[in-house]
Design a protein around this motif. Structure first.
Motif, PDB file in Angstrom:
ATOM      1  N   THR A 174     -64.624 -29.462 -52.765  1.00 51.45           N
ATOM      2  CA  THR A 174     -64.040 -28.356 -51.632  1.00 51.45           C
ATOM      3  C   THR A 174     -63.750 -29.888 -51.125  1.00 51.45           C
ATOM      4  O   THR A 174     -62.904 -28.968 -49.709  1.00 51.45           O
ATOM      5  N   ASP A 175     -64.129 -30.988 -50.569  1.00 50.19           N
ATOM      6  CA  ASP A 175     -63.619 -32.230 -49.199  1.00 50.19           C
ATOM      7  C   ASP A 175     -62.267 -32.277 -49.887  1.00 50.19           C
ATOM      8  O   ASP A 175     -61.736 -33.046 -51.008  1.00 50.19           O
ATOM      9  N   TYR A 176     -61.552 -32.486 -48.824  1.00 45.31           N
ATOM     10  CA  TYR A 176     -60.440 -32.926 -48.718  1.00 45.31           C
ATOM     11  C   TYR A 176     -59.882 -34.381 -49.909  1.00 45.31           C
ATOM     12  O   TYR A 176     -59.365 -34.632 -50.471  1.00 45.31           O
ATOM     13  N   TYR A 217     -71.051 -31.659 -55.457  1.00 45.27           N
ATOM     14  CA  TYR A 217     -70.580 -31.107 -53.576  1.00 45.27           C
ATOM     15  C   TYR A 217     -70.761 -29.841 -54.182  1.00 45.27           C
ATOM     16  O   TYR A 217     -71.070 -29.143 -53.100  1.00 45.27           O
ATOM     17  N   ALA A 218     -70.972 -28.607 -55.612  1.00 48.91           N
ATOM     18  CA  ALA A 218     -71.029 -27.160 -55.565  1.00 48.91           C
ATOM     19  C   ALA A 218     -72.082 -27.400 -54.315  1.00 48.91           C
ATOM     20  O   ALA A 218     -72.077 -25.811 -53.435  1.00 48.91           O
ATOM     21  N   LYS A 238     -71.055 -27.807 -48.410  1.00 49.51           N
ATOM     22  CA  LYS A 238     -70.568 -27.187 -47.809  1.00 49.51           C
ATOM     23  C   LYS A 238     -71.674 -27.431 -46.555  1.00 49.51           C
ATOM     24  O   LYS A 238     -71.107 -26.832 -45.544  1.00 49.51           O
ATOM     25  N   GLU A 243     -58.587 -30.213 -43.140  1.00 50.93           N
ATOM     26  CA  GLU A 243     -59.041 -28.794 -43.179  1.00 50.93           C
ATOM     27  C   GLU A 243     -58.687 -27.679 -42.204  1.00 50.93           C
ATOM     28  O   GLU A 243     -59.151 -26.694 -41.989  1.00 50.93           O
ATOM     29  N   ARG A 283     -60.664 -34.595 -53.496  1.00 47.46           N
ATOM     30  CA  ARG A 283     -60.272 -33.920 -54.590  1.00 47.46           C
ATOM     31  C   ARG A 283     -58.734 -35.003 -54.132  1.00 47.46           C
ATOM     32  O   ARG A 283     -58.381 -35.347 -55.567  1.00 47.46           O
ATOM     33  N   PRO A 327     -66.215 -30.242 -41.825  1.00 49.55           N
ATOM     34  CA  PRO A 327     -64.509 -30.312 -42.223  1.00 49.55           C
ATOM     35  C   PRO A 327     -63.330 -31.222 -42.112  1.00 49.55           C
ATOM     36  O   PRO A 327     -64.440 -31.659 -41.326  1.00 49.55           O
ATOM     37  N   GLU A 383     -61.632 -28.979 -58.529  1.00 47.78           N
ATOM     38  CA  GLU A 383     -63.457 -28.420 -57.827  1.00 47.78           C
ATOM     39  C   GLU A 383     -64.574 -29.239 -56.099  1.00 47.78           C
ATOM     40  O   GLU A 383     -64.931 -28.008 -56.609  1.00 47.78           O
TER      41      GLU A 383
END
Length: 97
Positions: A33-35, A82-83, A87, A95, A38, A91, A31
């Motif tokens: 967004t940041d590599y 983070y959700a 954003k 990414e 994750r 990046p 879930e």
């Protein structure tokens, strides 16, 4: 024979619970967004489960499962944050295309 079936059944249910916890941690990690985050969540889950693979004492297993459940809740809260605000971050190098 009924006595022999109980530990196996308990082991099977513990195994199923551990696998469910592992899958939930991996799902929660996806879930983000940041590599980097994750991959961190995935690595921590994998390393934690590998390190405790050989546990056999039921109290140690319960302690580790409780700790894993607490870590899952932390990851879920962080995924929600983070959700909302992730954003706005830059990046990562992984990414950028």
């Amino acid at each position: 024979h009924a006595r022999c079936a109980r530990p196996r059944r308990r082991m099977a249910s513990t195994r199923a619970a551990a696998l469910a916890l592992y899958r939930s941690l991996l799902r929660t990690g996806r879930e983000f967004t940041d590599y980097n985050v994750r991959e961190y969540v995935k690595r921590r889950a994998r390393e934690g489960f590998i390190a405790n693979r050989a546990l056999s004492a039921s109290d140690a297993i319960e302690r580790c499962m409780a700790d894993g459940a607490a870590q899952l809740e932390v990851a879920r809260r962080q995924a929600a944050v983070y959700a909302l605000y992730g954003k706005f971050s830059r990046p990562s190098a992984m990414e950028v295309t």
